[in-house]
Design an enzyme around this catalytic site. Structure first.
Site, PDB file in Angstrom:
ATOM      1  N   ARG A  62       4.276  -2.372 -14.396  1.00  0.00           N
ATOM      2  CA  ARG A  62       4.839  -3.404 -13.525  1.00  0.00           C
ATOM      3  C   ARG A  62       5.643  -4.456 -14.299  1.00  0.00           C
ATOM      4  O   ARG A  62       5.862  -5.554 -13.803  1.00  0.00           O
ATOM      5  CB  ARG A  62       3.727  -4.065 -12.713  1.00  0.00           C
ATOM      6  CG  ARG A  62       3.053  -3.102 -11.735  1.00  0.00           C
ATOM      7  CD  ARG A  62       2.076  -3.813 -10.819  1.00  0.00           C
ATOM      8  NE  ARG A  62       1.422  -2.902  -9.894  1.00  0.00           N
ATOM      9  CZ  ARG A  62       1.913  -2.553  -8.706  1.00  0.00           C
ATOM     10  NH1 ARG A  62       3.085  -3.026  -8.319  1.00  0.00           N
ATOM     11  NH2 ARG A  62       1.260  -1.731  -7.917  1.00  0.00           N
TER      12      ARG A  62
ATOM     13  N   LYS B 208      10.885   4.312  -3.531  1.00  0.00           N
ATOM     14  CA  LYS B 208       9.477   4.705  -3.549  1.00  0.00           C
ATOM     15  C   LYS B 208       8.597   3.590  -3.025  1.00  0.00           C
ATOM     16  O   LYS B 208       8.729   2.448  -3.448  1.00  0.00           O
ATOM     17  CB  LYS B 208       9.058   5.055  -4.980  1.00  0.00           C
ATOM     18  CG  LYS B 208       7.564   5.296  -5.158  1.00  0.00           C
ATOM     19  CD  LYS B 208       6.830   4.398  -6.134  1.00  0.00           C
ATOM     20  CE  LYS B 208       7.180   2.977  -6.181  1.00  0.00           C
ATOM     21  NZ  LYS B 208       6.168   2.077  -6.772  1.00  0.00           N
ATOM     22  N   THR B 209       7.735   3.858  -2.096  1.00  0.00           N
ATOM     23  CA  THR B 209       6.587   3.014  -1.759  1.00  0.00           C
ATOM     24  C   THR B 209       5.854   3.653  -0.589  1.00  0.00           C
ATOM     25  O   THR B 209       6.473   4.013   0.410  1.00  0.00           O
ATOM     26  CB  THR B 209       6.969   1.564  -1.386  1.00  0.00           C
ATOM     27  OG1 THR B 209       5.801   0.887  -0.921  1.00  0.00           O
ATOM     28  CG2 THR B 209       8.019   1.479  -0.317  1.00  0.00           C
TER      29      THR B 209
ATOM     30  N   GLY C  43       3.488   0.729  -8.228  1.00  0.00           N
ATOM     31  CA  GLY C  43       2.362   1.556  -7.808  1.00  0.00           C
ATOM     32  C   GLY C  43       2.740   3.010  -7.593  1.00  0.00           C
ATOM     33  O   GLY C  43       3.880   3.339  -7.266  1.00  0.00           O
TER      34      GLY C  43
ATOM     35  N   ASP D  81       3.992   2.099   1.287  1.00  0.00           N
ATOM     36  CA  ASP D  81       3.903   1.093   2.350  1.00  0.00           C
ATOM     37  C   ASP D  81       4.954   1.285   3.438  1.00  0.00           C
ATOM     38  O   ASP D  81       4.807   0.752   4.542  1.00  0.00           O
ATOM     39  CB  ASP D  81       4.052  -0.316   1.773  1.00  0.00           C
ATOM     40  CG  ASP D  81       2.842  -0.739   0.959  1.00  0.00           C
ATOM     41  OD1 ASP D  81       1.863   0.034   0.892  1.00  0.00           O
ATOM     42  OD2 ASP D  81       2.873  -1.841   0.389  1.00  0.00           O
TER      43      ASP D  81
ATOM     44  N   ASP E 161      11.042  -4.387  -5.268  1.00  0.00           N
ATOM     45  CA  ASP E 161      11.145  -5.222  -6.464  1.00  0.00           C
ATOM     46  C   ASP E 161      11.724  -4.436  -7.636  1.00  0.00           C
ATOM     47  O   ASP E 161      12.574  -4.942  -8.375  1.00  0.00           O
ATOM     48  CB  ASP E 161       9.773  -5.785  -6.853  1.00  0.00           C
ATOM     49  CG  ASP E 161       9.346  -6.938  -5.957  1.00  0.00           C
ATOM     50  OD1 ASP E 161      10.223  -7.730  -5.562  1.00  0.00           O
ATOM     51  OD2 ASP E 161       8.149  -7.055  -5.646  1.00  0.00           O
TER      52      ASP E 161
END
Length: 547
Positions: free
Chosen positions: A141, A198-199, A77, A201, A172
């Site tokens: 992905r 990176k994220t 994402g 979240d 992941d």
């Protein structure tokens, strides 16, 4: 592309770098490392990239002119700042040697396998400095797991004379980067692989990674929107706003937005799990706050809900775990049946306790849990309308309480989900600087011969020139977890620590927030102005780093 006035002005911003990355660089190595858990298993799986030391960049008197072409992949994402990782990598690669080239693989890891790429030139790079999104080369992905993929990727790596691949992604994606690094190292192919954290979240962090990029920008973007809703809520004074925010595996975004905006209620999934709370208990707590405020004449309020909440409710979590195994082993047996037959098949193959939980769920939620998964096999919790589920359950409970004389107010709910609104925002000053430093660090890791490392930047609550840059072996962050019915090596996700300073700061004031109007309106992200306005780190990071 046509540019807005902000884009034109923002493109001139020059990201700040740590002192150690401003000139010639050498590395300082620490002690050998080991994985966070399952050391023997991880070591067996990664014999060529296990146990390497953490490295730090320090100034050098000797300039390096390493000849190297590099490939870059955006995976998973989107997160604000991805383009600045690429621009930092490009600038440093060219600084090392003007003949060096940077190639972007189109639409994620699949671009490497399918040989879909473009050379990133200065003209292209300059169009994307300090911009949001991943649209320079796109993301995807595709999971890099199979030998056939590794070998197919090697063909284009050889053709383009690429020395190293940089994979920008979450836990992941960086696990896949580690697997790829190990394979190429085992084969002595001479191809290095470097990851970048990176994220939005915020769950890719640990003792070495203080924060993942994009979290700062995304939470400030969401906090602006939540603050606007709070002000509207406080103006109309007739709605309860149920606001779901991103965060499938952890509640970092919800907690950070709560610390910035001070809503009436913020649910933290990790606390729900620790207390073994049921869905009904969550609803009871919400209704108690709603009823209290109604008794004071305040039939309005705001609730922040992390999107992954449903997976943290222990009874549902246990159900999901069994469904994961059932889907992996027998998914083909029931996926083409009609809905009624699917439901009957699933219930008949579940344990008694989990079957009982499954039967109580609304049909749409049950289907999401049992069938509709993302490419990693995860429940697509962002599609489960938890905010509506909770508000509808609250409405029913409050109607019951009204009959019993326990509730005297009026309840009307509005629903919001803030997800994609934050993923591609123009990066904050923090993320613009942080990502540029990560890209520069990735180039230096390659120049210094490293593979199987993740670029890191530390001391991030200090001014940018005092940041400390380096790299950490990806294996150091790994453990074994069950995925799709099998034990696999993965990077351990960082959950909200209930004994950590950010949660304790929230817990100390949330009762007052529930009863009173304590709303804070952060306003939009600022790029120019006083440092105390435009260069603030997140409250999470400030609390975690406070002495």
């Amino acid at each position: 592309m046509e540019k807005s006035a902000l884009q034109i002005s923002r493109s001139a911003y020059q990201p700040k770098l740590p002192k150690a990355l401003q000139g010639a660089v050498k590395i300082k190595e620490g002690n050998p490392t080991q994985s966070v858990d399952d050391q023997e298993d991880i070591k067996k799986l990664f014999p060529n990239t296990y146990g390497m030391p953490v490295v730090e960049f320090v100034p050098s008197e000797e300039a390096c002119n390493t000849k190297m072409n590099v490939g870059i992949i955006l995976s998973g994402g989107q997160a604000p700042g991805g383009h600045n990782v690429i621009t930092g990598l490009f600038d440093q690669v060219k600084k090392l040697n003007p003949e060096n080239r940077l190639y972007g693989f189109i639409l994620g890891p699949g671009g490497l396998v399918d040989h879909n790429y473009m050379e990133l030139t200065k003209d292209i790079i300059d169009e994307y400095r300090n911009t949001g999104g991943f649209d320079m080369i796109g993301s995807g992905r595709t999971k890099l797991e199979q030998v056939e993929q590794f070998e197919k990727g090697l063909e284009i790596i050889r053709e383009l004379d690429i020395k190293a691949i940089v994979i920008i992604g979450g836990d992941d994606s960086n696990t896949n980067a580690c697997v790829l690094a190990e394979y190429y190292a085992a084969k002595n192919y001479g191809v290095q692989v470097i990851g970048c954290p990176k994220t939005i979240d915020g769950d890719l962090k640990n003792a070495q990674i203080e924060t993942s990029f994009g979290f700062d920008t995304a939470t400030k973007t969401y906090a602006e929107l939540i603050g606007n809703i709070e002000r509207d809520c406080n103006s109309a004074r007739k709605y309860w706003h149920f606001i779901k925010v991103m965060g499938r595996s952890a509640s970092h975004i919800a907690l950070e937005c709560a610390l910035q905006c001070q809503p009436n209620i913020c649910i933290v999934s990790e606390e729900v799990e620790q207390k073994d709370m049921t869905l009904n208990q969550i609803v009871d707590q919400l209704c108690e706050a709603i009823a209290y405020r109604a008794a004071q004449g305040n039939n309005f309020g705001t609730v922040i809900i992390p999107e992954g909440l449903i997976e943290f409710i222990p009874a549902i979590g246990r159900l999901i775990q069994e469904l994961n195994d059932l889907l992996a082993a027998h998914g083909a047996d029931y996926k083409d049946l009609d809905k009624t037959a699917q439901r009957e098949y699933i219930i008949s193959h579940l344990s008694k306790e989990n079957a009982a939980t499954f039967e109580t769920l609304p049909e749409g939620v049950a289907r999401q849990l049992s069938l509709d998964r993302d490419p990693h096999g995860n429940v697509q919790v962002s599609l489960i309308e938890t905010e509506k589920l909770l508000s509808e359950m609250c409405e029913a409970r409050l109607a019951q309480w009204k009959k019993e004389g326990k509730y005297v107010g009026k309840f009307a709910a509005l629903h919001h989900f803030f997800g994609y609104e934050g993923r591609c925002a123009a990066p904050s000053n923090f993320d613009a600087d942080y990502c540029y430093a990560l890209g520069t660090s990735a180039a230096q890791l390659i120049a210094n011969g490293k593979t199987g490392y993740m670029a890191i930047v530390q001391n991030t609550t200090a001014p940018a020139d005092e940041w400390v840059a380096g790299g950490v072996p990806i294996t150091m962050m790994m453990n074994m977890e069950r995925r799709n019915g099998e034990m696999k090596p993965v990077i351990r996700k960082a959950l909200v620590e209930l004994e950590g300073k950010p949660f304790k700061a929230f817990a100390a004031v949330r009762d007052r927030w529930a009863k009173e109007r304590c709303y804070v309106y952060p306003g939009p992200i600022q790029y120019w102005g006083p440092s105390e306005v435009c260069d603030q780190p997140t409250k999470t990071l400030s609390l975690e780093q406070s002495k």
